[in-house]
Design a protein around this motif. Structure first.
Motif, mmCIF file in Angstrom:
data_model
loop_
_atom_site.group_PDB
_atom_site.id
_atom_site.type_symbol
_atom_site.label_atom_id
_atom_site.label_comp_id
_atom_site.label_asym_id
_atom_site.label_seq_id
_atom_site.Cartn_x
_atom_site.Cartn_y
_atom_site.Cartn_z
ATOM 1 N N GLN A 65 4.438 9.055 10.831
ATOM 2 C CA GLN A 65 3.900 9.645 9.590
ATOM 3 C C GLN A 65 2.503 9.097 9.292
ATOM 4 O O GLN A 65 1.603 9.835 8.896
ATOM 5 C CB GLN A 65 4.839 9.338 8.420
ATOM 6 C CG GLN A 65 6.124 10.154 8.425
ATOM 7 C CD GLN A 65 7.078 9.687 7.319
ATOM 8 O OE1 GLN A 65 7.305 8.481 7.143
ATOM 9 N NE2 GLN A 65 7.626 10.628 6.584
ATOM 10 N N ILE A 66 2.346 7.778 9.492
ATOM 11 C CA ILE A 66 1.053 7.148 9.217
ATOM 12 C C ILE A 66 -0.035 7.749 10.104
ATOM 13 O O ILE A 66 -1.172 7.936 9.679
ATOM 14 C CB ILE A 66 1.133 5.607 9.401
ATOM 15 C CG1 ILE A 66 2.067 4.997 8.341
ATOM 16 C CG2 ILE A 66 -0.247 4.959 9.313
ATOM 17 C CD1 ILE A 66 2.359 3.517 8.539
ATOM 18 N N ALA A 67 0.343 8.083 11.343
ATOM 19 C CA ALA A 67 -0.635 8.642 12.288
ATOM 20 C C ALA A 67 -1.251 9.935 11.757
ATOM 21 O O ALA A 67 -2.382 10.270 12.077
ATOM 22 C CB ALA A 67 0.031 8.884 13.640
ATOM 23 N N ASN A 68 -0.498 10.655 10.929
ATOM 24 C CA ASN A 68 -0.998 11.927 10.393
ATOM 25 C C ASN A 68 -1.408 11.842 8.931
ATOM 26 O O ASN A 68 -1.564 12.872 8.264
ATOM 27 C CB ASN A 68 0.085 13.008 10.559
ATOM 28 C CG ASN A 68 0.344 13.304 12.018
ATOM 29 O OD1 ASN A 68 -0.584 13.494 12.795
ATOM 30 N ND2 ASN A 68 1.608 13.292 12.410
ATOM 31 N N ALA A 69 -1.596 10.637 8.428
ATOM 32 C CA ALA A 69 -1.919 10.465 7.008
ATOM 33 C C ALA A 69 -3.263 11.114 6.674
ATOM 34 O O ALA A 69 -4.225 10.999 7.440
ATOM 35 C CB ALA A 69 -1.968 8.982 6.673
ATOM 36 N N THR A 70 -3.315 11.786 5.542
ATOM 37 C CA THR A 70 -4.572 12.398 5.091
ATOM 38 C C THR A 70 -5.335 11.402 4.207
ATOM 39 O O THR A 70 -4.796 10.373 3.797
ATOM 40 C CB THR A 70 -4.303 13.664 4.257
ATOM 41 O OG1 THR A 70 -3.619 13.260 3.063
ATOM 42 C CG2 THR A 70 -3.465 14.672 5.024
ATOM 43 N N VAL A 71 -6.579 11.756 3.911
ATOM 44 C CA VAL A 71 -7.404 10.927 3.022
ATOM 45 C C VAL A 71 -6.719 10.802 1.659
ATOM 46 O O VAL A 71 -6.642 9.720 1.084
ATOM 47 C CB VAL A 71 -8.810 11.549 2.861
ATOM 48 C CG1 VAL A 71 -9.615 10.826 1.797
ATOM 49 C CG2 VAL A 71 -9.557 11.533 4.195
ATOM 50 N N GLU A 72 -6.201 11.918 1.199
ATOM 51 C CA GLU A 72 -5.518 11.932 -0.099
ATOM 52 C C GLU A 72 -4.316 10.985 -0.113
ATOM 53 O O GLU A 72 -4.116 10.233 -1.068
ATOM 54 C CB GLU A 72 -5.058 13.362 -0.386
ATOM 55 C CG GLU A 72 -4.936 13.662 -1.846
ATOM 56 C CD GLU A 72 -4.408 15.073 -2.077
ATOM 57 O OE1 GLU A 72 -3.891 15.696 -1.123
ATOM 58 O OE2 GLU A 72 -4.507 15.525 -3.217
ATOM 59 N N GLY A 130 0.816 -1.223 0.000
ATOM 60 C CA GLY A 130 0.000 0.000 0.000
ATOM 61 C C GLY A 130 0.845 1.267 0.000
ATOM 62 O O GLY A 130 2.077 1.216 -0.064
ATOM 63 N N PRO A 131 0.188 2.421 0.090
ATOM 64 C CA PRO A 131 0.906 3.706 -0.011
ATOM 65 C C PRO A 131 1.802 4.003 1.186
ATOM 66 O O PRO A 131 2.677 4.868 1.093
ATOM 67 C CB PRO A 131 -0.230 4.732 -0.119
ATOM 68 C CG PRO A 131 -1.418 4.066 0.488
ATOM 69 C CD PRO A 131 -1.265 2.599 0.197
ATOM 70 N N PHE A 132 1.594 3.321 2.322
ATOM 71 C CA PHE A 132 2.354 3.670 3.535
ATOM 72 C C PHE A 132 3.465 2.677 3.857
ATOM 73 O O PHE A 132 4.002 2.670 4.958
ATOM 74 C CB PHE A 132 1.396 3.786 4.733
ATOM 75 C CG PHE A 132 0.310 4.803 4.522
ATOM 76 C CD1 PHE A 132 0.580 5.968 3.822
ATOM 77 C CD2 PHE A 132 -0.966 4.598 5.020
ATOM 78 C CE1 PHE A 132 -0.410 6.919 3.610
ATOM 79 C CE2 PHE A 132 -1.965 5.534 4.814
ATOM 80 C CZ PHE A 132 -1.685 6.698 4.101
ATOM 81 N N ARG A 133 3.810 1.855 2.895
ATOM 82 C CA ARG A 133 4.812 0.812 3.132
ATOM 83 C C ARG A 133 6.126 1.394 3.670
ATOM 84 O O ARG A 133 6.729 0.846 4.574
ATOM 85 C CB ARG A 133 5.070 0.041 1.830
ATOM 86 C CG ARG A 133 6.057 -1.102 1.949
ATOM 87 C CD ARG A 133 6.195 -1.844 0.629
ATOM 88 N NE ARG A 133 6.674 -0.993 -0.450
ATOM 89 C CZ ARG A 133 7.952 -0.697 -0.683
ATOM 90 N NH1 ARG A 133 8.885 -1.226 0.076
ATOM 91 N NH2 ARG A 133 8.299 0.081 -1.674
#
Ligand code: MG
Length: 393
Positions: free
Chosen positions: A192-199, A183-186
């Motif tokens: 960083q993941i904790a602050n991930a936006t919908v986009e 996925g995009p957060f690999r």
């Protein structure tokens, strides 16, 4: 032009306006009359459904959202296309006489009821809706034992495994290796993941899919669901199903055998390939899809998934060990949490905490009936809404 000898195979496309539905209709168009979309069903995108019906001329078009029925009827009735609305109509379509195969490409829990009806009516199923097996795999297995219905997987990983198993003895299978893009957060850190936006979460590196499954890929709950799906499709114990991260998404999954040999299926990340294999009941036709050019690939890499960063992945083994209605609870809480995340109500990590809180609070049922699944789904959704209201950012 190919001469058509046989009558076309009639396919009910449930979820016609979604990503899988549209790609299936592309395969149907490319089939030169071998397949026909005899039923087109959609959730609420009535304009898109009308447009598709004008092209594909099904016998019946169904809109789940009853408020949109008059629009559908007004547009299609003058053309002699029958119309219907509501969840019941969807179930009736899955059992209709002029349907040879049902493609279940609806989103989430909504796939369960029509799949059950199709199995009871002995219809073959091209299964794209993995939530059906996640929510009620044990029940589907029981129903299949009393039916001639065959399930052909559309999920790319399960299609790959299915292809690798052709001509093999199941008793000689060591394990199923399910690949995950990561996925995009690999490559992101937990912070960083904790602050991930919908986009950020919708920005999948390899696959262009609907919003729900794209978020599930970002949490890796999609991979957990695929482990559960593989458990029921291939009757393998969870200990013999292993996920491996493969960021290039070229190997779609693998099977390891008793002699140590590993078979893999490779292809471009294009869902039309597994869709065509399922519609064709495990046969191969040429749809003029772009070929895989291995020369353009410098590396194929593989790594262990990071369970600390992606705790949702472990929920597969929890649910399979616990059994009962636990996976149904996970699915329902996730559907509500994903919608809340997409609407900016909760943070990305709160998808996982909403699921685990729902698991802790919902009553456990060891051997659920269909009605128990329906109730568990409804109660978990209500509970998850409450949890989100309480915890929203
Ligand atoms: Mg998949």
């Amino acid at each position: 032009m190919t001469t058509i000898v046989n009558k076309p195979k009639n396919i009910a496309v449930l979820g016609a306006t979604g990503s899988i539905g549209l790609q299936a209709l592309d395969i149907i168009e490319r089939s030169q009359g071998r397949y026909r979309a005899s039923v087109l069903a959609a959730g609420s995108q009535v304009d898109k459904l009308i447009e598709l019906a004008l092209t594909h001329k099904p016998d019946l078009a169904i809109i789940a959202d009853e408020k949109k029925y008059q629009i559908l009827r007004g547009a299609l009735q003058p053309l002699g296309i029958k119309t219907a609305a509501g969840a019941k109509a969807l179930e009736e379509a899955a059992a209709a006489e002029n349907v040879d195969m049902v493609l279940t490409a609806t989103v989430g829990y909504s796939g369960l009821a029509p799949t059950i009806v199709a199995i009871k009516a002995n219809k073959d199923i091209a299964l794209a809706n993995k939530e059906t097996l996640v929510v009620a795999g044990a029940l589907i297995e029981k129903l299949q034992n009393h039916s001639h219905s065959k399930i052909y997987p559309v999920d790319s990983e399960h299609s790959a495994i299915y292809q690798c198993l052709q001509g093999e003895d199941m008793a000689r299978v060591n394990r199923l290796i399910i690949t995950a893009s990561g996925g995009p957060f690999r490559t992101w850190t937990t912070a960083q993941i904790a602050n991930a936006t919908v986009e950020d979460a919708l920005n999948h590196p390899n696959w262009h899919m609907g919003a729900k499954i794209t978020i599930d890929s970002a949490t890796m709950l999609n991979k957990a669901f695929e482990i559960i799906e593989a458990r029921w499709l291939f009757k393998m114990p969870p200990s013999k199903i292993t996920p491996v991260v493969h960021p290039q998404s070229i190997i779609h999954s693998m099977v390891e055998y008793a002699d140590g040999a590993v078979k893999a299926q490779l292809g471009t990340p294009d869902m039309r390939l597994p869709i065509a294999y399922a519609l064709g009941e495990a046969t191969r036709d040429n749809y003029l899809l772009p070929p895989l050019t291995l020369q353009q690939m410098s590396v194929l890499t593989f790594m262990e998934p990071d369970l600390k960063k992606f705790p949702c992945l472990d929920l597969a083994y929890y649910a399979l060990e616990k059994g009962g209605n636990s996976a149904c609870i996970i699915n329902a809480a996730n559907e509500i949490a994903v919608a809340a995340f997409l609407h900016g109500k909760i943070s990305f990590p709160q998808i996982y905490t909403t699921i685990t809180e729902a698991l802790a609070q919902m009553p456990f049922i060891l051997d659920p009936t269909y009605e128990d699944y329906v109730a568990t789904n409804a109660e978990t959704r209500a509970l998850a809404q409450e949890l989100i209201e309480k915890n929203k950012k």
